[in-house]
Design a protein around this motif. Structure first.
Motif, PDB file in Angstrom:
ATOM      1  N   MET A  78       0.836  -1.205   0.000  1.00 32.52           N
ATOM      2  CA  MET A  78       0.000   0.000   0.000  1.00 32.52           C
ATOM      3  C   MET A  78       0.873   1.258   0.000  1.00 32.52           C
ATOM      4  SD  MET A  78      -3.410  -0.186  -0.040  1.00 32.52           S
ATOM      5  CE  MET A  78      -3.984   1.197   0.956  1.00 32.52           C
ATOM      6  N   HIS A  79       1.869   1.308   0.869  1.00 33.24           N
ATOM      7  CA  HIS A  79       2.742   2.483   0.922  1.00 33.24           C
ATOM      8  C   HIS A  79       3.445   2.708  -0.412  1.00 33.24           C
ATOM      9  CE1 HIS A  79       2.110   3.312   5.104  1.00 33.24           C
ATOM     10  NE2 HIS A  79       2.628   2.174   5.526  1.00 33.24           N
ATOM     11  N   THR A  80       3.936   1.633  -1.013  1.00 32.77           N
ATOM     12  CA  THR A  80       4.651   1.755  -2.288  1.00 32.77           C
ATOM     13  C   THR A  80       3.752   2.336  -3.370  1.00 32.77           C
ATOM     14  OG1 THR A  80       6.139  -0.075  -1.761  1.00 32.77           O
ATOM     15  CG2 THR A  80       5.840   0.446  -4.092  1.00 32.77           C
ATOM     16  N   VAL A  81       2.524   1.850  -3.452  1.00 31.88           N
ATOM     17  CA  VAL A  81       1.647   2.288  -4.534  1.00 31.88           C
ATOM     18  C   VAL A  81       1.076   3.682  -4.251  1.00 31.88           C
ATOM     19  CG1 VAL A  81      -0.354   1.705  -5.953  1.00 31.88           C
ATOM     20  CG2 VAL A  81       1.165  -0.102  -5.142  1.00 31.88           C
ATOM     21  N   ILE A  82       0.796   4.014  -3.002  1.00 29.98           N
ATOM     22  CA  ILE A  82       0.401   5.395  -2.695  1.00 29.98           C
ATOM     23  C   ILE A  82       1.465   6.358  -3.207  1.00 29.98           C
ATOM     24  CG2 ILE A  82       0.003   7.085  -0.851  1.00 29.98           C
ATOM     25  CD1 ILE A  82      -1.115   4.695   0.835  1.00 29.98           C
ATOM     26  N   ASP A  83       2.725   6.073  -2.909  1.00 28.87           N
ATOM     27  CA  ASP A  83       3.807   6.950  -3.362  1.00 28.87           C
ATOM     28  C   ASP A  83       3.900   6.978  -4.882  1.00 28.87           C
ATOM     29  OD1 ASP A  83       4.506   7.664  -0.789  1.00 28.87           O
ATOM     30  OD2 ASP A  83       6.112   6.162  -0.609  1.00 28.87           O
ATOM     31  N   ALA A  84       3.688   5.828  -5.524  1.00 27.80           N
ATOM     32  CA  ALA A  84       3.726   5.793  -6.990  1.00 27.80           C
ATOM     33  C   ALA A  84       2.599   6.626  -7.583  1.00 27.80           C
ATOM     34  CB  ALA A  84       3.644   4.346  -7.481  1.00 27.80           C
ATOM     35  N   PHE A  85       1.413   6.574  -6.981  1.00 23.37           N
ATOM     36  CA  PHE A  85       0.292   7.386  -7.463  1.00 23.37           C
ATOM     37  C   PHE A  85       0.596   8.881  -7.307  1.00 23.37           C
ATOM     38  CE2 PHE A  85      -3.533   4.218  -7.057  1.00 23.37           C
ATOM     39  CZ  PHE A  85      -2.946   3.404  -8.009  1.00 23.37           C
ATOM     40  N   VAL A  86       1.237   9.251  -6.202  1.00 23.68           N
ATOM     41  CA  VAL A  86       1.582  10.660  -5.987  1.00 23.68           C
ATOM     42  C   VAL A  86       2.594  11.125  -7.041  1.00 23.68           C
ATOM     43  CG1 VAL A  86       2.733  12.254  -4.409  1.00 23.68           C
ATOM     44  CG2 VAL A  86       0.970  10.698  -3.549  1.00 23.68           C
ATOM     45  N   ARG A  87       3.606  10.310  -7.319  1.00 28.50           N
ATOM     46  CA  ARG A  87       4.577  10.688  -8.356  1.00 28.50           C
ATOM     47  C   ARG A  87       3.901  10.830  -9.715  1.00 28.50           C
ATOM     48  NH1 ARG A  87       7.710   6.905  -5.399  1.00 28.50           N
ATOM     49  NH2 ARG A  87       7.281   5.257  -6.939  1.00 28.50           N
ATOM     50  N   LEU A  88       3.001   9.896 -10.019  1.00 31.03           N
ATOM     51  CA  LEU A  88       2.225   9.994 -11.257  1.00 31.03           C
ATOM     52  C   LEU A  88       1.455  11.311 -11.290  1.00 31.03           C
ATOM     53  CD1 LEU A  88       0.704   8.903 -13.802  1.00 31.03           C
ATOM     54  CD2 LEU A  88      -0.857   7.744 -12.190  1.00 31.03           C
ATOM     55  N   ALA A  89       0.802  11.651 -10.195  1.00 29.93           N
ATOM     56  CA  ALA A  89      -0.004  12.870 -10.145  1.00 29.93           C
ATOM     57  C   ALA A  89       0.831  14.098 -10.473  1.00 29.93           C
ATOM     58  CB  ALA A  89      -0.633  13.017  -8.758  1.00 29.93           C
ATOM     59  N   TYR A  90       1.992  14.210  -9.881  1.00 28.41           N
ATOM     60  CA  TYR A  90       2.829  15.382 -10.141  1.00 28.41           C
ATOM     61  C   TYR A  90       3.347  15.405 -11.575  1.00 28.41           C
ATOM     62  CZ  TYR A  90       2.755  16.808  -5.244  1.00 28.41           C
ATOM     63  OH  TYR A  90       2.361  17.245  -3.996  1.00 28.41           O
ATOM     64  N   ARG A  91       3.556  14.246 -12.174  1.00 26.77           N
ATOM     65  CA  ARG A  91       4.037  14.211 -13.560  1.00 26.77           C
ATOM     66  C   ARG A  91       3.006  14.766 -14.539  1.00 26.77           C
ATOM     67  NH1 ARG A  91       5.914   8.973 -12.414  1.00 26.77           N
ATOM     68  NH2 ARG A  91       4.280   8.010 -13.709  1.00 26.77           N
ATOM     69  N   VAL A  92       1.718  14.561 -14.242  1.00 30.64           N
ATOM     70  CA  VAL A  92       0.686  14.929 -15.224  1.00 30.64           C
ATOM     71  C   VAL A  92      -0.151  16.122 -14.779  1.00 30.64           C
ATOM     72  CG1 VAL A  92       0.583  12.516 -15.963  1.00 30.64           C
ATOM     73  CG2 VAL A  92      -1.120  13.357 -14.339  1.00 30.64           C
ATOM     74  N   ARG A  93       0.208  16.777 -13.684  1.00 26.60           N
ATOM     75  CA  ARG A  93      -0.683  17.788 -13.109  1.00 26.60           C
ATOM     76  C   ARG A  93      -0.961  18.961 -14.042  1.00 26.60           C
ATOM     77  NH1 ARG A  93       3.107  20.396  -8.338  1.00 26.60           N
ATOM     78  NH2 ARG A  93       4.966  20.748  -9.599  1.00 26.60           N
ATOM     79  N   ASP A  94      -0.063  19.258 -14.965  1.00 29.76           N
ATOM     80  CA  ASP A  94      -0.243  20.415 -15.851  1.00 29.76           C
ATOM     81  C   ASP A  94      -0.702  20.019 -17.247  1.00 29.76           C
ATOM     82  OD1 ASP A  94       0.632  22.185 -13.829  1.00 29.76           O
ATOM     83  OD2 ASP A  94       2.733  21.746 -14.321  1.00 29.76           O
ATOM     84  N   ARG A  95      -1.283  18.824 -17.405  1.00 30.59           N
ATOM     85  CA  ARG A  95      -1.636  18.332 -18.728  1.00 30.59           C
ATOM     86  C   ARG A  95      -3.077  18.665 -19.136  1.00 30.59           C
ATOM     87  NH1 ARG A  95       2.005  14.665 -20.794  1.00 30.59           N
ATOM     88  NH2 ARG A  95       0.733  14.887 -22.681  1.00 30.59           N
ATOM     89  N   GLY A  96      -3.743  19.517 -18.371  1.00 26.62           N
ATOM     90  CA  GLY A  96      -5.044  20.036 -18.769  1.00 26.62           C
ATOM     91  C   GLY A  96      -6.067  18.955 -19.034  1.00 26.62           C
ATOM     92  N   ALA A  97      -6.688  19.038 -20.225  1.00 27.19           N
ATOM     93  CA  ALA A  97      -7.779  18.120 -20.562  1.00 27.19           C
ATOM     94  C   ALA A  97      -7.324  16.678 -20.662  1.00 27.19           C
ATOM     95  CB  ALA A  97      -8.421  18.552 -21.881  1.00 27.19           C
ATOM     96  N   ASP A  98      -6.034  16.447 -20.848  1.00 29.16           N
ATOM     97  CA  ASP A  98      -5.517  15.078 -20.945  1.00 29.16           C
ATOM     98  C   ASP A  98      -5.257  14.436 -19.580  1.00 29.16           C
ATOM     99  OD1 ASP A  98      -5.531  14.940 -23.697  1.00 29.16           O
ATOM    100  OD2 ASP A  98      -3.490  15.706 -23.906  1.00 29.16           O
ATOM    101  N   ARG A  99      -5.382  15.220 -18.515  1.00 30.96           N
ATOM    102  CA  ARG A  99      -4.927  14.732 -17.212  1.00 30.96           C
ATOM    103  C   ARG A  99      -5.684  13.493 -16.747  1.00 30.96           C
ATOM    104  NH1 ARG A  99      -5.198  18.604 -12.030  1.00 30.96           N
ATOM    105  NH2 ARG A  99      -7.373  17.881 -12.062  1.00 30.96           N
ATOM    106  N   GLN A 100      -6.993  13.479 -16.875  1.00 30.53           N
ATOM    107  CA  GLN A 100      -7.772  12.331 -16.415  1.00 30.53           C
ATOM    108  C   GLN A 100      -7.333  11.061 -17.146  1.00 30.53           C
ATOM    109  OE1 GLN A 100      -9.992  11.815 -14.009  1.00 30.53           O
ATOM    110  NE2 GLN A 100     -11.015   9.925 -14.633  1.00 30.53           N
TER     111      GLN A 100
END
Length: 322
Positions: free
Chosen positions: A249-271
């Motif tokens: 769980m800890h590993t994947v929570i952190d992976a999801f957070v890293r993913l989030a920061y990578r795509v945060r500025d991608r606008g309509a493509d973010r979802q």
């Protein structure tokens, strides 16, 4: 219609007075809740939606219990796959008290705002078709359960643990007699189709609207620190090997957070990128876990979670930027 299914059964006796009930919401094996019996008294932990009520009544009859013998209805939090059936159950069980997190109580007393939020996510037609409009619960039948609150089901002590991270209105229920935790969504998602010889596969649920990764890390540690014998998930069923699963769980929570920061500025493509990014994180982990389902099968099982998780991560990102 027979209520005994080959895979998975509609209900499953877990021993020590605990029964897993499959709501069959979305698909079989996705959303569970639990009957807890102690002598001639009973409680339900989570409820599914209102559509589960006929199965609940038949289950009680099969065990020689009446609606009058249900003492408590206990949603772990007020998301409708966990609490949508609360009002219907409370009308059917005249002696029951509703036990709910203090932050969730008002939404059970007046579910108007709660259902409006679900309509915003799914659209009004799908929200009503999938969940039904929740019924209000009279305030005098509501017990608010803050952190470390205890109550006894016919002498069987249940302790309530405030566990934010998935939702701020979330508690988990610790059955002290058996060392069992009913975790709702705090300890993630573990579908039985993804089990292998290596055991259960697990990942977090970050669905809207209160995903908070730091709080979720702390809540996972709190549950694991109790050294439970088993954890009963809403999604789906019993897991053991708690230290390994907590680490995952800890590993994947952190992976999801890293993913989030990578795509945060991608606008309509973010979802879309958040959905695809989850798949790119989880599929290699599934392969390393020994899962032999083909990629299309994995996507079929996880697509609903990818969608909701991406929405929750996106809302968290927007709050970070505010």
């Amino acid at each position: 219609m027979s209520l005994v299914r080959s895979a998975p059964p509609l209900w499953l006796d877990l021993g020590a007075g605990m029964t897993r009930i499959d709501t069959e919401l979305n698909r079989p094996g996705a959303v569970a809740f639990y009957l807890l019996e102690e002598g001639d008294r009973a409680a339900f932990i989570d409820t599914g939606t209102h559509s589960a009520l006929p199965h609940v009544l038949e289950l009680l009859r099969s065990k020689g219990l009446t609606p009058e013998q249900v003492d408590f209805v206990i949603p772990t939090h007020v998301h409708l796959d966990h609490a949508g059936g609360v009002g219907a159950m409370m009308r059917e069980f005249p002696n029951a008290k509703l036990v709910v997190h203090p932050r969730g109580a008002r939404h059970m007393i007046d579910p108007t705002h709660l259902f409006a939020g679900v309509e915003e996510i799914y659209g009004p037609e799908r929200a009503e078709r999938q969940y039904g409009k929740p019924l209000p619960v009279p305030v005098e039948r509501v017990i608010e359960a803050p952190d470390n609150f205890t109550l006894a089901l016919n002498g069987r002590v249940l302790r309530f643990l405030d566990t934010p991270g998935h939702a701020r209105h979330h508690f988990c229920v610790f059955d002290e007699r058996t060392g069992t935790i009913f975790s709702g969504d705090t300890f993630g998602i573990s579908y039985r189709e993804l089990d292998t010889a290596r055991g259960a596969f697990i990942f977090p649920t970050t669905s809207p609207v209160q995903f908070e990764p730091d709080a979720l890390h702390r809540s996972v540690d709190r549950l694991a620190g109790l050294k439970p014998r088993q954890i009963l998930l809403t999604h789906f069923g019993r897991v053991e090997e708690i230290p390994r699963l907590a680490a995952d769980m800890h590993t994947v929570i952190d992976a999801f957070v890293r993913l989030a920061y990578r795509v945060r500025d991608r606008g309509a493509d973010r979802q879309r990128l958040l959905m695809e990014g989850q798949h790119d994180i989880l599929l290699p982990r599934l392969r390393a876990h020994g899962c032999t389902l083909d990629e299309a099968q994995v996507r079929s099982i996880l697509q609903h979670d990818y969608d909701l998780n991406a929405q929750g991560i996106g809302i968290w990102l927007d709050r970070q930027a505010a």
